[in-house]
Write a protein that holds these residues in place. Structure first.
Motif, PDB file in Angstrom:
ATOM      1  N   ALA A 135      76.829  62.423 -11.556  1.00  0.00           N
ATOM      2  CA  ALA A 135      77.470  62.359 -10.218  1.00  0.00           C
ATOM      3  C   ALA A 135      78.661  63.553 -10.601  1.00  0.00           C
ATOM      4  N   ALA A 136      79.501  64.056 -11.720  1.00  0.00           N
ATOM      5  CA  ALA A 136      79.935  64.575 -11.800  1.00  0.00           C
ATOM      6  C   ALA A 136      79.196  66.550 -11.221  1.00  0.00           C
ATOM      7  N   ALA A 137      77.833  66.279 -11.793  1.00  0.00           N
ATOM      8  CA  ALA A 137      77.041  67.368 -11.679  1.00  0.00           C
ATOM      9  C   ALA A 137      76.562  67.811 -10.291  1.00  0.00           C
ATOM     10  N   GLY A 138      76.413  66.820  -9.635  1.00  0.00           N
ATOM     11  CA  GLY A 138      76.429  66.734  -8.469  1.00  0.00           C
ATOM     12  C   GLY A 138      74.649  66.619  -7.516  1.00  0.00           C
ATOM     13  N   VAL A 139      74.254  65.229  -9.040  1.00  0.00           N
ATOM     14  CA  VAL A 139      72.949  65.002  -8.007  1.00  0.00           C
ATOM     15  C   VAL A 139      72.967  64.241  -7.340  1.00  0.00           C
ATOM     16  N   GLN A 140      71.925  64.096  -5.990  1.00  0.00           N
ATOM     17  CA  GLN A 140      71.872  63.325  -5.143  1.00  0.00           C
ATOM     18  C   GLN A 140      71.702  62.044  -4.958  1.00  0.00           C
ATOM     19  N   VAL A 141      70.623  61.640  -6.011  1.00  0.00           N
ATOM     20  CA  VAL A 141      70.151  60.404  -5.622  1.00  0.00           C
ATOM     21  C   VAL A 141      69.836  60.048  -7.662  1.00  0.00           C
ATOM     22  N   VAL A 142      69.833  58.683  -7.795  1.00  0.00           N
ATOM     23  CA  VAL A 142      68.884  58.709  -8.925  1.00  0.00           C
ATOM     24  C   VAL A 142      68.693  57.673  -8.687  1.00  0.00           C
ATOM     25  N   TYR A 143      67.094  58.145  -9.922  1.00  0.00           N
ATOM     26  CA  TYR A 143      65.718  56.719 -10.209  1.00  0.00           C
ATOM     27  C   TYR A 143      65.557  56.056 -11.393  1.00  0.00           C
ATOM     28  N   LEU A 144      65.321  54.813 -11.224  1.00  0.00           N
ATOM     29  CA  LEU A 144      65.695  54.027 -12.814  1.00  0.00           C
ATOM     30  C   LEU A 144      64.474  52.818 -12.832  1.00  0.00           C
ATOM     31  N   SER A 145      63.196  53.319 -13.615  1.00  0.00           N
ATOM     32  CA  SER A 145      62.360  52.741 -14.090  1.00  0.00           C
ATOM     33  C   SER A 145      62.887  50.832 -14.020  1.00  0.00           C
ATOM     34  N   LYS A 146      61.794  49.865 -13.689  1.00  0.00           N
ATOM     35  CA  LYS A 146      61.461  49.066 -14.023  1.00  0.00           C
ATOM     36  C   LYS A 146      62.333  48.269 -15.245  1.00  0.00           C
ATOM     37  N   GLY A 147      61.973  48.893 -16.227  1.00  0.00           N
ATOM     38  CA  GLY A 147      62.564  48.455 -17.500  1.00  0.00           C
ATOM     39  C   GLY A 147      64.270  48.508 -17.675  1.00  0.00           C
ATOM     40  N   CYS A 148      64.316  49.741 -17.095  1.00  0.00           N
ATOM     41  CA  CYS A 148      66.518  50.157 -17.473  1.00  0.00           C
ATOM     42  C   CYS A 148      67.299  48.984 -17.664  1.00  0.00           C
ATOM     43  N   THR A 149      67.996  49.044 -18.112  1.00  0.00           N
ATOM     44  CA  THR A 149      69.217  48.313 -18.419  1.00  0.00           C
ATOM     45  C   THR A 149      69.601  48.232 -16.835  1.00  0.00           C
ATOM     46  N   ASP A 150      70.361  46.562 -16.553  1.00  0.00           N
ATOM     47  CA  ASP A 150      71.076  46.981 -14.898  1.00  0.00           C
ATOM     48  C   ASP A 150      72.315  47.947 -14.709  1.00  0.00           C
ATOM     49  N   ALA A 151      72.155  48.978 -13.983  1.00  0.00           N
ATOM     50  CA  ALA A 151      73.427  50.259 -13.959  1.00  0.00           C
ATOM     51  C   ALA A 151      74.729  49.281 -13.024  1.00  0.00           C
ATOM     52  N   TRP A 152      74.402  48.327 -12.674  1.00  0.00           N
ATOM     53  CA  TRP A 152      75.688  47.672 -12.785  1.00  0.00           C
ATOM     54  C   TRP A 152      76.035  46.241 -13.394  1.00  0.00           C
ATOM     55  N   SER A 153      75.648  46.342 -14.721  1.00  0.00           N
ATOM     56  CA  SER A 153      76.415  45.195 -15.857  1.00  0.00           C
ATOM     57  C   SER A 153      77.899  46.082 -16.258  1.00  0.00           C
ATOM     58  N   PRO A 154      78.551  44.928 -16.949  1.00  0.00           N
ATOM     59  CA  PRO A 154      80.084  45.546 -16.602  1.00  0.00           C
ATOM     60  C   PRO A 154      80.250  46.720 -17.410  1.00  0.00           C
ATOM     61  N   LYS A 155      79.255  46.684 -18.672  1.00  0.00           N
ATOM     62  CA  LYS A 155      79.488  47.891 -19.951  1.00  0.00           C
ATOM     63  C   LYS A 155      79.225  49.369 -18.734  1.00  0.00           C
ATOM     64  N   ALA A 156      77.839  49.346 -18.503  1.00  0.00           N
ATOM     65  CA  ALA A 156      77.376  49.940 -17.539  1.00  0.00           C
ATOM     66  C   ALA A 156      78.873  50.475 -16.324  1.00  0.00           C
ATOM     67  N   LEU A 157      78.845  50.119 -15.458  1.00  0.00           N
ATOM     68  CA  LEU A 157      80.140  50.483 -14.825  1.00  0.00           C
ATOM     69  C   LEU A 157      81.494  50.688 -15.584  1.00  0.00           C
ATOM     70  N   ARG A 158      81.355  50.228 -16.597  1.00  0.00           N
ATOM     71  CA  ARG A 158      82.791  51.139 -17.445  1.00  0.00           C
ATOM     72  C   ARG A 158      82.908  52.511 -18.165  1.00  0.00           C
ATOM     73  N   GLY A 159      81.504  52.697 -18.911  1.00  0.00           N
ATOM     74  CA  GLY A 159      81.208  54.034 -18.971  1.00  0.00           C
ATOM     75  C   GLY A 159      80.678  55.207 -17.187  1.00  0.00           C
ATOM     76  N   GLY A 160      80.328  54.149 -16.371  1.00  0.00           N
ATOM     77  CA  GLY A 160      80.531  54.996 -15.399  1.00  0.00           C
ATOM     78  C   GLY A 160      81.758  55.301 -14.581  1.00  0.00           C
ATOM     79  N   GLN A 161      82.478  54.645 -14.872  1.00  0.00           N
ATOM     80  CA  GLN A 161      83.816  55.164 -14.816  1.00  0.00           C
ATOM     81  C   GLN A 161      83.762  55.310 -12.875  1.00  0.00           C
ATOM     82  N   GLY A 162      83.071  54.419 -12.019  1.00  0.00           N
ATOM     83  CA  GLY A 162      83.061  54.690 -10.349  1.00  0.00           C
ATOM     84  C   GLY A 162      82.178  55.712 -10.091  1.00  0.00           C
ATOM     85  N   ALA A 163      81.013  56.365 -11.288  1.00  0.00           N
ATOM     86  CA  ALA A 163      79.811  57.143 -10.922  1.00  0.00           C
ATOM     87  C   ALA A 163      78.837  56.168  -9.501  1.00  0.00           C
ATOM     88  N   GLN A 164      78.921  55.197  -9.894  1.00  0.00           N
ATOM     89  CA  GLN A 164      77.865  54.585  -9.050  1.00  0.00           C
ATOM     90  C   GLN A 164      78.079  53.814  -7.642  1.00  0.00           C
TER      91      GLN A 164
END
Length: 261
Positions: A135-164
Motif C-alpha cells: 500500500a505504501a509503495a503504490g501497488v494497485q492490487v495484491v493477488y494471493l494464492s489458495k495456500g496463503c494465510t488469511d489476509a483478514w485474520s486479526p494478526k494479519a490485520l494488525r500487521g497491515g495497520q489499515g492496508a487492507q
C-alpha cells in the motif's frame, strides 16, 4: 447504544466472536472480522464508517481507547472479563479495545500497472507487513494464492495497520491464469536471477514472492518473464542465505516506486 456485560463463555455472541478470531472459514462465511486496537479501528472508521460492535475488557481502559469509545458512543458495546477478552485478541499487550466489522470490498482498478502476487505465505505477520508495504509503495492490487494465510485474520490485520482498507486484495487466486492474463512484465523474486537493480520497472510490472521457506514453485516461476534477485554482501555464507520474505518484498516494491517517481 446497547451495553452488555458478558461473563460466560457460553454466551452466543462471545462464541461467534471466538470463532471469528480463530477460524478463517468462519470469517469468510460470515463476511466479518475483528479489529484489534485504536489505530486499526480509526483507520476503518475513516474509510467505511462505524463498526457493528465494540468489545472492551473489564477494568480501566487506556486513554486513547476511552476517547474512541466516546466518539463511538452510539455503537453497541460488550464488556468481557480480562481472560475472555484475551482469547479474542492476537497480541499479549492489547490496547484494550476490539471492533467487529464487515470485511470491506474494494474495487479493482480498470487497468493494472503495478501488482504484487504472493504464493503460499504462511505467517500472518508477514502477510500484514507485505500488504502494508504494498500500500505504501503504490501497488494497485495484491493477488494471493489458495495456500496463503488469511489476509483478514486479526494478526494479519494488525500487521497491515489499515492496508487492507485501501488496497484491493484478491484471495484464492489461480496464479498461473492470473500471470498469463497480466498485460505487462512478470518478475519472479528468487535467490538466483538477474539483479533487481538492472531491470526497467517503468512499464507495467507484476512481482511474485513465494513461501517463507520454500520460495516460489517451479510452475509459477515458469509462468513469469524474468527471475530477479536482490544482490547481497556475503551472499555465499550460510548466515546470510536469504532475506526475510517481507523485507525482500519491501526492497523490490520500493525500487519500482523509485524508478517511477
Amino acid at each position: 447504544m446497547a451495553f452488555k456485560h458478558i461473563t460466560s463463555r457460553d454466551n452466543l455472541v462471545f462464541k461467534q466472536l471466538k470463532k471469528l478470531a480463530d477460524n478463517a472459514r468462519e470469517r469468510q462465511r460470515e463476511g466479518l472480522t475483528l479489529l484489534d486496537g485504536v489505530h486499526l479501528i480509526e483507520a476503518y472508521l475513516q474509510v467505511f464508517g462505524e463498526p457493528q460492535l465494540l468489545i472492551i475488557p473489564e477494568g480501566k481502559s487506556a486513554l486513547e481507547a476511552t476517547q474512541l469509545m466516546q466518539q463511538l458512543q452510539d455503537v453497541n458495546t460488550m464488556m468481557l472479563p480480562t481472560l475472555m477478552f484475551a482469547e479474542l485478541t492476537p497480541v499479549a499487550a492489547s490496547t484494550g479495545i476490539l471492533a467487529l466489522v464487515k470485511k470491506p470490498t474494494i474495487a479493482l482498478p480498470e487497468a493494472v500497472h503495478f501488482a504484487l502476487m504472493l504464493e503460499d505465505i504462511q505467517d500472518p505477520g508477514n502477510m500484514g507487513s507485505m500488504l502494508r508495504t504494498a500500500a505504501a509503495a503504490g501497488v494497485q492490487v495484491v493477488y494471493l494464492s489458495k495456500g496463503c494465510t488469511d489476509a483478514w485474520s486479526p494478526k494479519a490485520l494488525r500487521g497491515g495497520q489499515g492496508a487492507q482498507f485501501v488496497l484491493p486484495v484478491v484471495e484464492q487466486v489461480d496464479l498461473s491464469a492470473t500471470l498469463t492474463a497480466f498485460q505487462g512484465k512478470r518478475y519472479a523474486m528468487t535467490m538466483h536471477g538477474e539483479s533487481l537493480y538492472t531491470q526497467d520497472f517503468k512499464t507495467p510490472s507484476l512481482f511474485v514472492v513465494g513461501n517463507e521457506g520454500a520460495g516460489l514453485s517451479p510452475a509459477v516461476i515458469n509462468a513469469t518473464d524474468q527471475a530477479i534477485t536482490i544482490p547481497m554482501a556475503n551472499a555465499s555464507t550460510l548466515a546470510v542465505e536469504s532475506l526475510n520474505a517481507a523485507a525482500a518484498t519491501a526492497i523490490c516494491l520500493f525500487e519500482c516506486q523509485r524508478q517511477r517517481m
